[in-house]
Design an enzyme around this catalytic site. Structure first.
Site, short mmCIF file in Angstrom:
data_model
loop_
_atom_site.label_atom_id
_atom_site.label_comp_id
_atom_site.label_asym_id
_atom_site.label_seq_id
_atom_site.Cartn_x
_atom_site.Cartn_y
_atom_site.Cartn_z
N PHE A 31 0.82 -1.22 0.00
CA PHE A 31 0.00 0.00 0.00
C PHE A 31 0.85 1.27 0.00
O PHE A 31 0.85 2.04 -0.97
CB PHE A 31 -0.93 -0.05 1.22
CG PHE A 31 -1.64 1.24 1.52
CD1 PHE A 31 -2.23 1.99 0.51
CD2 PHE A 31 -1.75 1.69 2.83
CE1 PHE A 31 -2.90 3.18 0.79
CE2 PHE A 31 -2.42 2.86 3.13
CZ PHE A 31 -2.98 3.62 2.11
N ASN B 142 7.65 -9.54 -1.58
CA ASN B 142 7.37 -10.98 -1.74
C ASN B 142 5.90 -11.25 -2.03
O ASN B 142 5.48 -12.41 -2.08
CB ASN B 142 7.81 -11.76 -0.50
CG ASN B 142 6.99 -11.42 0.74
OD1 ASN B 142 6.20 -10.47 0.73
ND2 ASN B 142 7.18 -12.19 1.79
N GLY C 53 1.33 -7.23 -0.76
CA GLY C 53 1.27 -6.41 -1.96
C GLY C 53 0.93 -7.24 -3.19
O GLY C 53 0.65 -8.44 -3.11
N ALA D 66 8.99 -2.47 4.07
CA ALA D 66 8.56 -3.86 4.20
C ALA D 66 8.51 -4.26 5.66
O ALA D 66 9.44 -3.99 6.42
CB ALA D 66 9.51 -4.78 3.44
N ALA D 67 7.42 -4.90 6.05
CA ALA D 67 7.27 -5.30 7.45
C ALA D 67 6.08 -6.21 7.61
O ALA D 67 5.18 -6.24 6.76
CB ALA D 67 7.08 -4.07 8.34
N GLN D 68 6.07 -6.94 8.69
CA GLN D 68 4.85 -7.58 9.19
C GLN D 68 4.19 -6.50 10.02
O GLN D 68 4.72 -6.09 11.04
CB GLN D 68 5.22 -8.81 10.03
CG GLN D 68 4.04 -9.64 10.49
CD GLN D 68 3.02 -8.92 11.35
OE1 GLN D 68 1.93 -8.60 10.88
NE2 GLN D 68 3.35 -8.63 12.60
N TYR E 156 4.85 -6.61 17.93
CA TYR E 156 5.09 -5.74 16.77
C TYR E 156 5.76 -4.44 17.21
O TYR E 156 6.75 -4.00 16.62
CB TYR E 156 3.77 -5.46 16.06
CG TYR E 156 3.85 -4.38 15.01
CD1 TYR E 156 4.53 -4.59 13.82
CD2 TYR E 156 3.24 -3.14 15.21
CE1 TYR E 156 4.60 -3.61 12.85
CE2 TYR E 156 3.29 -2.16 14.24
CZ TYR E 156 3.98 -2.38 13.07
OH TYR E 156 4.06 -1.41 12.12
N LYS F 41 9.58 -2.79 16.39
CA LYS F 41 9.81 -1.46 15.83
C LYS F 41 10.76 -0.64 16.72
O LYS F 41 11.60 0.11 16.21
CB LYS F 41 8.49 -0.72 15.65
CG LYS F 41 7.67 -1.24 14.47
CD LYS F 41 8.42 -1.07 13.15
CE LYS F 41 7.58 -1.46 11.95
NZ LYS F 41 8.33 -1.34 10.67
N ARG G 257 -7.99 6.96 17.55
CA ARG G 257 -6.80 6.86 16.71
C ARG G 257 -6.55 8.19 15.99
O ARG G 257 -7.37 9.10 16.02
CB ARG G 257 -6.97 5.74 15.67
CG ARG G 257 -6.99 4.32 16.23
CD ARG G 257 -5.64 3.92 16.77
NE ARG G 257 -5.61 2.51 17.17
CZ ARG G 257 -5.90 2.07 18.38
NH1 ARG G 257 -6.28 2.93 19.32
NH2 ARG G 257 -5.82 0.78 18.66
#
Length: 306
Positions: A11, A32, A36, A72-74, A139, A143, A206
């Site tokens: 995204f 990968n 995406g 790129a990340a989980q 997570y 970070k 949020r």
């Protein structure tokens, strides 16, 4: 510039990739396709299919890259509890490997996409970069570790910027992923005509920041002369889940819509919104989309997907 964008088929990454291709820079995308898709990669960008959770992936990167944008990340707190080992490999180990490669390559600027999740549970006030980091999810822990590695590598000579992204939304968001992206999750239910499932209290709040504003923050950071800094990328506006749901329902033309409130996700932040004063003063960045304007654009995009 030759810009390497990890997660460039996702995204945020695809929006960044399109921007720099349109600006006539050389762009290499690494992805990968876990979240995406190939269709997101702009014509003119080079593509390398790599899983960054596998050791040694940087050996296949081109040797003429000048700038790195690491997206790129989980990116799901919920998934980080389901598979914490995968989370740390994808978010922490991969970042460390890319930092080492970037230092060895003499990269001019390294941009690291961090998250509001590093702050954990906070007071009900605008949170700035001086606030203590106290993550409540795996997570978020990953970070924080990534930020710490970035800072050390900046001291070794790799000019770097850390961007703590708040709730990013906009056209192109993955509507199939129901474990990441609060606004896109709710819109996905609406688009399918299904009741909206809300995990946790509608009093949660949020800070929603539109994708075009995030791309702008990344671009300004890439041009920054700073050797190291950390910036919030946020709207500065506190929006409750209930307020967001009301906006979504009305934008779709309904007075009422079925909403099912169920138990929350593990160790989710109850509420957070940020201050963008630091990035405004340092880089001249300000958000240009409030949640009303941005939501309208995103809903128009969602309707166009039918």
């Amino acid at each position: 510039m030759h810009i390497l964008i990890t997660g460039g088929a996702g995204f945020i990454g695809s929006h960044v990739a399109h921007h720099y291709v349109n600006e006539k820079h050389k762009v290499t995308v690494v992805d990968n396709f876990d979240k995406g898709s190939k269709e997101n990669i702009p014509d003119g960008a080079q593509f390398i299919k790599e899983d960054i959770s596998i050791d040694g992936w940087t050996r296949r990167l081109p040797d003429d890259v000048t700038h790195v944008i690491h997206l790129a990340a989980q990116s799901s707190g919920e998934v980080s509890f389901e598979d914490p080992v995968y989370d740390v490999r994808t978010n922490t180990v991969a970042t460390l490997e890319l930092l080492k490669w970037s230092l060895d390559q003499g990269i001019k600027k390294f941009i690291f996409a961090s998250s509001m999740n590093v702050y954990g549970n906070v007071e009900d006030k605008p949170i700035d970069e001086n606030n203590e980091v106290n993550p409540c999810s795996f997570y978020g822990v990953g970070k924080v570790a990534g930020e710490s590695y970035v800072k050390i590598f900046s001291e070794l000579g790799l000019d770097s910027i850390v961007l703590r992204l708040f709730n990013v939304y906009g056209p192109g968001q993955n509507m199939r992923n129901l474990k990441q992206g609060m606004l896109s999750i709710y819109l996905a239910y609406m688009a399918k005509g299904e009741p909206i499932t809300v995990k946790g209290s509608t009093d949660r709040f949020r800070d929603f920041v539109y994708i075009e504003d995030v791309v702008s923050a990344i671009c300004l950071s890439l041009q920054s002369s700073s050797s190291f800094d950390i910036f919030n990328v946020c709207s500065g506006v506190r929006t409750t889940v209930g307020e967001l749901l009301n906006r979504i329902v009305k934008n779709f033309g309904f007075n009422e819509y079925p909403i099912e409130v169920v138990g929350g996700t593990p160790r989710d932040q109850f509420g957070i919104y940020g201050s963008f004063n630091k990035i405004k003063e340092s880089l001249g960045w300000m958000p240009t989309h409030d949640v009303g304007k941005g939501l309208g654009k995103m809903i128009s995009w969602v309707r166009g997907q039918d």
